[in-house]
Design a protein around this motif. Sequence first.
Motif, short mmCIF file in Angstrom:
data_model
loop_
_atom_site.label_atom_id
_atom_site.label_comp_id
_atom_site.label_asym_id
_atom_site.label_seq_id
_atom_site.Cartn_x
_atom_site.Cartn_y
_atom_site.Cartn_z
N LEU A 84 0.84 -1.20 0.00
CA LEU A 84 0.00 0.00 0.00
C LEU A 84 0.87 1.25 0.00
N SER A 85 1.85 1.28 0.88
CA SER A 85 2.73 2.43 1.01
C SER A 85 3.49 2.70 -0.29
N ARG A 86 3.96 1.63 -0.90
CA ARG A 86 4.74 1.77 -2.14
C ARG A 86 3.90 2.38 -3.25
N ARG A 87 2.66 1.90 -3.41
CA ARG A 87 1.79 2.42 -4.47
C ARG A 87 1.43 3.88 -4.24
N ILE A 88 1.08 4.22 -3.00
CA ILE A 88 0.66 5.60 -2.70
C ILE A 88 1.81 6.58 -2.88
N ASN A 89 3.01 6.19 -2.47
CA ASN A 89 4.16 7.09 -2.54
C ASN A 89 4.69 7.28 -3.96
N LYS A 90 4.46 6.29 -4.83
CA LYS A 90 5.05 6.35 -6.17
C LYS A 90 4.06 6.63 -7.28
N LEU A 91 2.77 6.76 -6.96
CA LEU A 91 1.76 7.02 -7.97
C LEU A 91 1.71 8.52 -8.30
N ASN A 92 1.85 8.84 -9.58
CA ASN A 92 1.79 10.24 -10.02
C ASN A 92 0.41 10.83 -9.73
N PRO A 93 0.32 11.93 -8.97
CA PRO A 93 -0.98 12.51 -8.60
C PRO A 93 -1.75 13.10 -9.78
N ASP A 94 -1.12 13.18 -10.93
CA ASP A 94 -1.81 13.70 -12.11
C ASP A 94 -3.08 12.90 -12.41
N LEU A 95 -3.08 11.60 -12.12
CA LEU A 95 -4.24 10.76 -12.37
C LEU A 95 -5.45 11.22 -11.55
N PHE A 96 -5.26 11.38 -10.25
CA PHE A 96 -6.37 11.78 -9.39
C PHE A 96 -6.78 13.23 -9.65
N GLN A 97 -5.81 14.06 -10.03
CA GLN A 97 -6.14 15.44 -10.36
C GLN A 97 -7.06 15.51 -11.58
N ARG A 98 -6.79 14.67 -12.58
CA ARG A 98 -7.64 14.63 -13.78
C ARG A 98 -9.06 14.18 -13.45
N LEU A 99 -9.17 13.19 -12.57
CA LEU A 99 -10.49 12.72 -12.17
C LEU A 99 -11.25 13.81 -11.42
N PHE A 100 -10.54 14.54 -10.57
CA PHE A 100 -11.15 15.65 -9.84
C PHE A 100 -11.67 16.71 -10.81
N LEU A 101 -10.86 17.10 -11.79
CA LEU A 101 -11.27 18.14 -12.75
C LEU A 101 -12.43 17.66 -13.62
N ASP A 102 -12.48 16.38 -13.92
CA ASP A 102 -13.60 15.84 -14.68
C ASP A 102 -14.91 15.95 -13.87
N LEU A 103 -14.84 15.67 -12.59
CA LEU A 103 -16.02 15.81 -11.72
C LEU A 103 -16.45 17.27 -11.62
N VAL A 104 -15.48 18.17 -11.55
CA VAL A 104 -15.79 19.60 -11.54
C VAL A 104 -16.55 19.98 -12.81
N GLY A 105 -16.10 19.42 -13.95
CA GLY A 105 -16.80 19.67 -15.21
C GLY A 105 -18.24 19.19 -15.18
N GLN A 106 -18.48 18.06 -14.52
CA GLN A 106 -19.85 17.55 -14.40
C GLN A 106 -20.71 18.48 -13.53
N ILE A 107 -20.11 19.01 -12.47
CA ILE A 107 -20.85 19.95 -11.61
C ILE A 107 -21.17 21.22 -12.39
N HIS A 108 -20.19 21.71 -13.15
CA HIS A 108 -20.42 22.90 -13.99
C HIS A 108 -21.61 22.68 -14.92
N ALA A 109 -21.63 21.51 -15.55
CA ALA A 109 -22.69 21.21 -16.52
C ALA A 109 -24.06 21.23 -15.86
N LYS A 110 -24.13 20.78 -14.62
CA LYS A 110 -25.42 20.74 -13.91
C LYS A 110 -25.83 22.11 -13.37
#
Length: 371
Positions: A84-110
């Motif tokens: 768990l520690s290895r994956r969390i420490n080495k995973l590029n946060p760009d992935l979760f940031q993109r998912l966050f921005l996509d959700l923001v886009g859905q809120i904007h649309a609504k």
Amino acid sequence: MDKITRKTSFGQWFSPINMKLFNEQVKTKKLDYYTKKLTTDSLLKLLLFAQLQEVESLHALGDSLFDQELQKGIDLEAISVSQLSRRINKLNPDLFQRLFLDLVGQIHAKTHSAKLVMPLKIIVSSTLPLNLTNHRWAKFRKTKAGVKLHLRLVFMEKGESYPEKAVITTAKEHDRGQLEVMVDDKECMYVFDRGYLDYERFDRMTDEGYFFLSRLRKNAVVREVYNFQIQDDSTVLSDQMVLIGTTQNRAENYFRLIKVMDSKGNELHLITNRFDLSAEEISEMYKSRWAIELFFKWVKQHLNIKKFYGQSEWAIQNQVFIALIVFCLHVLVQMETKSKRKTLQISRYLRAALWKPAYIWLRKIEGKAVP
């Protein structure tokens, strides 16, 4: 949100996440290469679960997998703390940031159909403390370490807001340095506090057509140009056109200085480049800034953001973006169900019905009887 579903409440809550975007990113970045057990998909769901349940550590998170419903929900039977520690420490946060921005886009649309003529966007930052021994890279004082979360929040109504943009820096980064990053829309009104005071930037924002509202320090050098008349029954103390700054450091544009009393009897000096609204309207706009206090209270108390699971800069950013994703998912549920319930109440209901059929959770949110 499809209400006719056999999904669990967790699955239904999770469903707005763009899995096509997620899978494309996982494939492009080769995030699951050489991964036999803890796939990125399982990691995402496990971290969302951890935020929902306020799991205090990686050890506690690993122990949570004794629950067969959780195993089924995230497609993972067990995992070691080191993995768990290895994956969390080495995973590029760009992935979760993109998912966050996509959700923001859905809120904007609504919210687009009900968009305000001049929406309010609140710029703010909050320092999240870290242990200096384990986070030397985030040192900002002799004995302290931390990161700073810079946010742009869209104010909706009744004290509600949602995060639209997020930048994470070390705590030594000054707020003023992020103002230009956060200001990119001329069809709104930006509200921010004294930490962002910069006369040169105020001039530039005004010249480029951006509207803002901020607080001015009481000891600021001000030269009155014109005194606007105020109503006798107004809560506004004064309303003036002014020049701000000293001869050496003075803004070139004329601004509007409004003095009001807050609910605690303190005198506030508000500075803005809007002259088309009444002083009372300007005062109400600044009060909307309290929506951020509610937001950060929710984040800090209910998203486990004080206890970080990893020590690397990426690990910290991953957990912050997971927290923002959780908040956006709650907002989407609130909007889809047209519920008057606060996000905290929606979260409590979700935790109580996590692995039960989704209709039970949705009907509870909507205030309907559960058969």
